[in-house]
Design an enzyme around this catalytic site. Structure first.
Site, PDB file in Angstrom:
ATOM      1  N   HIS A  43       1.019  -1.235   0.044  1.00  0.00           N
ATOM      2  CA  HIS A  43      -0.050   0.044  -0.146  1.00  0.00           C
ATOM      3  C   HIS A  43       0.953   1.161  -0.101  1.00  0.00           C
ATOM      4  O   HIS A  43       1.360   1.588   1.197  1.00  0.00           O
ATOM      5  CB  HIS A  43      -1.114  -0.100   1.063  1.00  0.00           C
ATOM      6  CG  HIS A  43      -1.689  -1.071   1.191  1.00  0.00           C
ATOM      7  ND1 HIS A  43      -1.274  -2.258   1.806  1.00  0.00           N
ATOM      8  CD2 HIS A  43      -3.147  -1.452   1.146  1.00  0.00           C
ATOM      9  CE1 HIS A  43      -2.395  -3.123   1.735  1.00  0.00           C
ATOM     10  NE2 HIS A  43      -3.222  -2.689   1.420  1.00  0.00           N
ATOM     11  N   HIS A  83      -1.976  -0.943   7.295  1.00  0.00           N
ATOM     12  CA  HIS A  83      -1.781  -1.078   5.848  1.00  0.00           C
ATOM     13  C   HIS A  83      -0.672  -0.276   5.228  1.00  0.00           C
ATOM     14  O   HIS A  83       0.257  -0.649   4.307  1.00  0.00           O
ATOM     15  CB  HIS A  83      -2.947  -0.912   4.861  1.00  0.00           C
ATOM     16  CG  HIS A  83      -3.521   0.208   4.737  1.00  0.00           C
ATOM     17  ND1 HIS A  83      -4.491   0.547   5.942  1.00  0.00           N
ATOM     18  CD2 HIS A  83      -3.533   1.220   3.851  1.00  0.00           C
ATOM     19  CE1 HIS A  83      -4.843   1.847   5.727  1.00  0.00           C
ATOM     20  NE2 HIS A  83      -4.348   2.282   4.185  1.00  0.00           N
ATOM     21  N   GLY A 132      -3.716  -3.432  11.633  1.00  0.00           N
ATOM     22  CA  GLY A 132      -3.842  -3.808  10.482  1.00  0.00           C
ATOM     23  C   GLY A 132      -5.528  -3.869  10.225  1.00  0.00           C
ATOM     24  O   GLY A 132      -6.168  -3.460   9.369  1.00  0.00           O
ATOM     25  N   ASN A 200      -7.335  12.080   3.528  1.00  0.00           N
ATOM     26  CA  ASN A 200      -7.549  11.980   2.103  1.00  0.00           C
ATOM     27  C   ASN A 200      -8.562  11.679   1.309  1.00  0.00           C
ATOM     28  O   ASN A 200      -8.406  11.698   0.161  1.00  0.00           O
ATOM     29  CB  ASN A 200      -6.159  11.040   1.712  1.00  0.00           C
ATOM     30  CG  ASN A 200      -6.556   9.685   2.018  1.00  0.00           C
ATOM     31  OD1 ASN A 200      -7.578   9.123   2.143  1.00  0.00           O
ATOM     32  ND2 ASN A 200      -5.410   8.942   2.240  1.00  0.00           N
ATOM     33  N   ILE A 202     -10.173   9.135   0.627  1.00  0.00           N
ATOM     34  CA  ILE A 202      -9.923   7.916  -0.484  1.00  0.00           C
ATOM     35  C   ILE A 202     -10.128   6.762   0.531  1.00  0.00           C
ATOM     36  O   ILE A 202      -9.130   6.771   1.197  1.00  0.00           O
ATOM     37  CB  ILE A 202      -8.919   8.299  -1.427  1.00  0.00           C
ATOM     38  CG1 ILE A 202      -9.095   9.414  -2.207  1.00  0.00           C
ATOM     39  CG2 ILE A 202      -8.569   6.646  -2.373  1.00  0.00           C
ATOM     40  CD1 ILE A 202     -10.149   9.286  -3.391  1.00  0.00           C
ATOM     41  N   HIS A 275      -3.810   3.708  -3.544  1.00  0.00           N
ATOM     42  CA  HIS A 275      -4.238   2.908  -2.348  1.00  0.00           C
ATOM     43  C   HIS A 275      -3.346   1.821  -2.024  1.00  0.00           C
ATOM     44  O   HIS A 275      -2.438   1.672  -1.164  1.00  0.00           O
ATOM     45  CB  HIS A 275      -5.734   2.671  -1.936  1.00  0.00           C
ATOM     46  CG  HIS A 275      -5.753   1.836  -0.606  1.00  0.00           C
ATOM     47  ND1 HIS A 275      -5.879   2.137   0.501  1.00  0.00           N
ATOM     48  CD2 HIS A 275      -5.903   0.418  -0.554  1.00  0.00           C
ATOM     49  CE1 HIS A 275      -6.108   1.260   1.437  1.00  0.00           C
ATOM     50  NE2 HIS A 275      -5.940   0.051   0.489  1.00  0.00           N
ATOM     51  N   GLU A 424     -16.908  -3.033  24.716  1.00  0.00           N
ATOM     52  CA  GLU A 424     -16.294  -4.132  24.730  1.00  0.00           C
ATOM     53  C   GLU A 424     -14.885  -4.096  23.785  1.00  0.00           C
ATOM     54  O   GLU A 424     -13.847  -4.598  24.131  1.00  0.00           O
ATOM     55  CB  GLU A 424     -17.262  -5.201  24.617  1.00  0.00           C
ATOM     56  CG  GLU A 424     -18.099  -5.709  25.618  1.00  0.00           C
ATOM     57  CD  GLU A 424     -19.515  -4.784  25.396  1.00  0.00           C
ATOM     58  OE1 GLU A 424     -19.512  -4.035  24.226  1.00  0.00           O
ATOM     59  OE2 GLU A 424     -20.402  -5.026  26.104  1.00  0.00           O
ATOM     60  N   HIS A 486     -28.211 -13.907  25.628  1.00  0.00           N
ATOM     61  CA  HIS A 486     -27.176 -13.835  26.584  1.00  0.00           C
ATOM     62  C   HIS A 486     -26.295 -15.019  26.794  1.00  0.00           C
ATOM     63  O   HIS A 486     -25.413 -15.161  27.612  1.00  0.00           O
ATOM     64  CB  HIS A 486     -27.690 -13.121  27.955  1.00  0.00           C
ATOM     65  CG  HIS A 486     -27.713 -11.845  27.585  1.00  0.00           C
ATOM     66  ND1 HIS A 486     -28.384 -11.187  26.518  1.00  0.00           N
ATOM     67  CD2 HIS A 486     -27.314 -10.691  28.444  1.00  0.00           C
ATOM     68  CE1 HIS A 486     -28.652 -10.041  26.788  1.00  0.00           C
ATOM     69  NE2 HIS A 486     -27.930  -9.605  27.845  1.00  0.00           N
ATOM     70  N   ARG A 533     -22.059 -18.061  36.319  1.00  0.00           N
ATOM     71  CA  ARG A 533     -22.754 -17.096  37.325  1.00  0.00           C
ATOM     72  C   ARG A 533     -23.338 -18.239  38.397  1.00  0.00           C
ATOM     73  O   ARG A 533     -23.417 -17.490  39.467  1.00  0.00           O
ATOM     74  CB  ARG A 533     -23.957 -16.706  36.189  1.00  0.00           C
ATOM     75  CG  ARG A 533     -24.949 -15.913  37.195  1.00  0.00           C
ATOM     76  CD  ARG A 533     -26.184 -15.422  36.519  1.00  0.00           C
ATOM     77  NE  ARG A 533     -26.990 -14.609  37.479  1.00  0.00           N
ATOM     78  CZ  ARG A 533     -28.366 -15.008  37.490  1.00  0.00           C
ATOM     79  NH1 ARG A 533     -28.994 -16.019  36.828  1.00  0.00           N
ATOM     80  NH2 ARG A 533     -29.161 -14.394  38.328  1.00  0.00           N
TER      81      ARG A 533
HETATM   82  C1  LIG Z   1     -11.179  -4.115   9.987  1.00  0.00           C
HETATM   83  C2  LIG Z   1     -10.812  -4.004   8.615  1.00  0.00           C
HETATM   84  N1  LIG Z   1     -11.461  -3.895   7.580  1.00  0.00           N
HETATM   85  C3  LIG Z   1     -11.082  -4.022   6.164  1.00  0.00           C
HETATM   86  C4  LIG Z   1      -9.944  -3.882   6.045  1.00  0.00           C
HETATM   87  C5  LIG Z   1      -9.274  -3.874   4.840  1.00  0.00           C
HETATM   88  N2  LIG Z   1      -8.864  -2.513   4.223  1.00  0.00           N
HETATM   89  C6  LIG Z   1      -7.422  -2.160   4.398  1.00  0.00           C
HETATM   90  S1  LIG Z   1      -7.057  -0.659   4.062  1.00  0.00           S
HETATM   91  C7  LIG Z   1      -8.783  -0.186   3.775  1.00  0.00           C
HETATM   92  C8  LIG Z   1      -9.280   0.949   3.311  1.00  0.00           C
HETATM   93  C9  LIG Z   1      -8.780   1.984   4.186  1.00  0.00           C
HETATM   94  O1  LIG Z   1      -9.075   3.210   3.686  1.00  0.00           O
HETATM   95  P1  LIG Z   1      -8.216   4.517   4.338  1.00  0.00           P
HETATM   96  O2  LIG Z   1      -8.213   4.528   5.951  1.00  0.00           O
HETATM   97  O3  LIG Z   1      -8.633   5.694   3.769  1.00  0.00           O
HETATM   98  O4  LIG Z   1      -6.546   4.246   3.647  1.00  0.00           O
HETATM   99  P2  LIG Z   1      -5.946   4.892   2.796  1.00  0.00           P
HETATM  100  O5  LIG Z   1      -6.845   4.588   1.363  1.00  0.00           O
HETATM  101  O6  LIG Z   1      -6.030   6.348   2.994  1.00  0.00           O
HETATM  102  O7  LIG Z   1      -4.555   4.446   2.602  1.00  0.00           O
HETATM  103  C10 LIG Z   1      -9.511  -1.562   4.014  1.00  0.00           C
HETATM  104  C11 LIG Z   1     -11.023  -1.502   3.806  1.00  0.00           C
HETATM  105  C12 LIG Z   1      -9.053  -3.696   7.185  1.00  0.00           C
HETATM  106  N3  LIG Z   1      -7.563  -3.779   7.316  1.00  0.00           N
HETATM  107  N4  LIG Z   1      -9.514  -3.947   8.418  1.00  0.00           N
END
Ligand SMILES: Cc1ncc(C[n+]2csc(CCOP(=O)(O)OP(=O)(O)O)c2C)c(N)n1
Length: 682
Positions: A43, A83, A132, A200, A202, A275, A424, A486, A533
């Site tokens: 990324h 990422h 991540g 950003n 995006i 991305h 939680e 529950h 419990r």
């Molecule tokens: C809980 C979770 N859901 C989905 C993903 C897959 N995923 C990785 S990056 C991303 C998009 C993130 O967007 P953003 O935070 O704007 O990152 P950018 O495009 O700016 O790098 C997704 C859906 C993940 N890593 N964790």
């Protein structure tokens, strides 16, 4: 996938305020894009977009020493948008962390490299937490910042006085856990926490406007944060905003940084194409032209590398000054501080376990294991002051608040008990941050059923091998009247399926004490306690301090009157049913053993001889647990029988619920007859 209008080719980038800082940031940019290109995966977008922010933060603010990246009073840096891992790996290399060599950068995302796809704790020095799964890092950071304040209250500014910085992307803020974390940090006035939003606009599918239209700035403000909005490529503005954020110490700070994803890419900048994935040689060549970068891949011009190495070394003076202050601290305070930082427990902490055990045996009382756990904690909290208790708004049910524990309140951190609120996931991830910070041992409670809400963080605790302790009560249909919503039935199997997670389900008060002992004795083991419990009989009445649970399973009662013909296996609140069934079967002349299995993970670590000795050679076996069968089948084999749950529970008095689902000693006896017949037929 939704389409976005392709962005026009960006032939230029905004002129930098300070060319040297831009050049330093470009070191991150080119290491990141070249590594992603070489790996043909990864990324690049966020590292390119956040490079200017990272440069200013690391150069001018972050208290960090590359020669000793884990000294206690360092500032913590969390990359919640994990990422963007190349951003962190580049920074570690550039600042001179020994672990992070150029070769490691070249091996980005390859097997056994220190540069995995997302930052992994303990893979390389300088990685504070595994990130991540988006959003969790924000909650980890809340845990770091909380731990810092608690330890500051205890040990003072001289010994513990640092900041927590967290980078987070749009995705982190879309995740629900971010709200839990933001709300918690705002409420507790964690003024030493500074978050940077990579605004950003995006994400993967395209513009974030496809799916979200929150006013993030107002969201943070409404949760009690100090908020600033800046251009994330303007290094003066970044510097000024961090300085301003640090001046506000009674609120956490969020700096909304408007950035361009893939900053410097000629065609992909500002679009979702930046991305992830290898940008391609042409795109990288374009970026080199736009940013004026002449160096080949993985070559950092010497003056820039020198500048970065100075950044890596600048914290040295602060570290040695801190070490001198530690040496000069009053002897008792210093000893306590160093003990905690070393992760050593007080010398005689096991006396607390022995005392609880002795009490259980002396009283001989039936008890719910949640109550037994509470009683153990009363002793432990007095013996281990670094225990940080808490609950997600179920304190009286979870029995997590030990005698003498003082509540932490907004701005008042001189305590050892956290009201995490009904959050939680946030609680579990914050506890991971506390555990990773060091100096405290976090445990926190909720109902076992709601472990589902904690599961992403439980999983990361297990992956990171940190001693975060999840205290989960109301662990079966035995909770009764709250009904099937529950009543956990599949959670135990699901939790036992998490690698490295020690799931303990003690069968009586003494086993509860033993499980606590095992949990605290294992500093690199995430643990979950499943507690009842309902009241259960005291089954273990022997004196002495042998920890029978230590091998995960053991023979609670051996067969009598001949060679063992049948083994009944159980755990937790059904163990006494196994004992009752054995009495009936022994009376019928069937030599029957009862095996208690409080922790499958520990049992699986035993050698084959021990396992055989415990399970016996007879193939006639019954397992009884008020949960689904999954996992027990491994021990009972094809001729075995299982008494437990085959669907969801029901609302009613606990005894009636057990009756409805036919979980009782008579059912175990019936199952025993079947398995005895089947095993005999082989
Ligand atoms: C809980 C979770 N859901 C989905 C993903 C897959 N995923 C990785 S990056 C991303 C998009 C993130 O967007 P953003 O935070 O704007 O990152 P950018 O495009 O700016 O790098 C997704 C859906 C993940 N890593 N964790």
């Amino acid at each position: 996938m939704a389409d976005v209008t392709p962005a026009p080719a960006v032939k230029t980038v905004p002129k930098p305020r300070d060319q040297h800082l831009r050049d330093m940031a470009d070191c991150i940019r080119f290491l990141s894009m070249d590594a992603v290109q070489r790996a043909n995966s990864g990324h690049p977008g966020a590292p390119l977009g956040m490079a200017d922010i990272a440069t200013v933060l690391f150069k001018d603010f972050l208290q960090f020493d590359a020669a000793d990246p884990h000294w206690f009073d360092r500032d913590r840096f969390v990359l919640s948008n994990g990422h963007a891992s190349m951003l962190l790996y580049s920074l570690l290399y550039l600042t001179g962390v020994k672990d992070m060599t150029l070769d490691e950068l070249k091996r980005f995302r390859q097997i056994d490299s220190k540069t995995a796809g997302h930052p992994e704790y303990k893979h390389a020095d300088g990685i504070e937490t595994t990130t991540g799964p988006l959003g969790q890092g924000v909650a980890n950071a809340v845990g770091f910042a909380l731990a810092e304040r608690i330890l500051n209250a205890k040990f003072g500014d001289d010994l513990c006085n640092h900041w927590t910085y967290v980078f987070m992307g749009d995705g982190c803020l879309m995740e629900g856990v971010s709200q839990e974390a933001i709300s918690m940090a705002g409420h507790y006035k964690l003024g030493r926490l500074i978050a940077f939003w990579d605004n950003n606009a995006i994400s993967i599918d395209g513009a974030t406007s496809l799916s979200v239209s929150d006013d993030e700035v107002e969201r943070f403000r409404a949760s009690g944060w100090h908020v600033q909005e800046i251009d994330g490529h303007d290094t003066d503005a970044i510097h000024a905003a961090i300085a301003a954020a640090r001046a506000v110490t009674d609120k956490p700070s969020m700096i909304a940084c408007k950035t361009i994803i893939g900053f410097g890419f000629p065609t992909k900048a500002g679009t979702q194409k930046a991305h992830s994935d290898a940008p391609g040689e042409a795109e990288i060549a374009g970026a080199r032209k736009i940013l004026g970068w002449d160096s080949p891949p993985f070559v950092i011009p010497e003056p820039l590398l020198r500048a970065w190495r100075e950044v890596g070394a600048k914290g040295r003076a602060a570290r040695t000054a801190w070490a001198d202050r530690v040496k000069a601290a009053p002897a008792e305070l210093r000893a306590e501080f160093e003990r905690r930082n070393d992760g050593a427990l007080p010398a005689d902490w096991k006396k607390a376990i022995a005392a609880a055990r002795a009490e259980f045996i002396a009283s001989g009382k039936d008890m719910a294991t949640r109550s037994a756990s509470g009683a153990v904690l009363d002793h432990l909290a007095a013996a281990i002051p670094e225990l940080l208790g808490g609950s997600a708004d179920l304190t009286p049910s979870n029995n997590t608040k030990a005698k003498g524990m003082i509540e932490i309140r907004p701005g008042e951190y001189d305590g050892t008990y956290m009201h995490y609120g009904v959050r939680e996931h946030g609680m579990a991830a914050a506890m991971n941050g506390v555990a990773l910070h060091g100096g405290l041992i976090p445990y926190g409670g909720t109902f076992l059923c709601f472990s589902d809400y904690c599961r992403p963080a439980i999983r990361l605790a297990a992956l990171m091998r940190v001693r975060t302790i999840f205290v989960m009560t109301h662990d079966s249909i035995g909770l009764g009247e709250d009904g099937p919503t529950h009543q956990p039935v599949e959670q135990l199997a699901a939790l036992r399926a998490i690698p490295h997670l020690a799931v303990y389900r003690p069968g009586d008060p003494v086993e509860t004490a033993e499980c606590w002992e095992l949990i605290l004795d294992a500093p690199r083991q995430a643990a979950l306690l499943a507690l009842s419990r309902q009241t259960m009989p005291l089954l273990r009445r022997e004196s002495g301090d042998e920890n029978k649970s230590a091998r995960g399973a053991y023979v609670l009662l051996e067969a009598e009157g001949g060679e063992r013909k049948l083994t009944i296996l159980s755990a937790g609140s059904e163990l006494h049913l196994a004992v009752e069934a054995r009495d009936l079967l022994q009376k019928e002349g069937v030599p029957t053993a009862v095996v208690s299995m409080p922790c499958r993970l520990l049992f699986e670590r035993q050698d084959a001889a021990y396992k055989k000795a415990v399970l016996g050679t007879s193939r006639a076996r019954v397992a009884v647990e008020a949960a689904v069968e999954m996992g027990w089948d491994r021990y009972i084999g094809l001729e075995g029988r299982f008494i437990g749950m085959h669907g969801f529970g029901a609302s009613g008095k606990f005894a009636d619920v057990y009756k409805k689902f036919d979980i009782n000693a008579e059912a175990v006896v019936r199952a025993a007859r079947e398995t005895l017949a089947e095993a005999a037929a082989i």
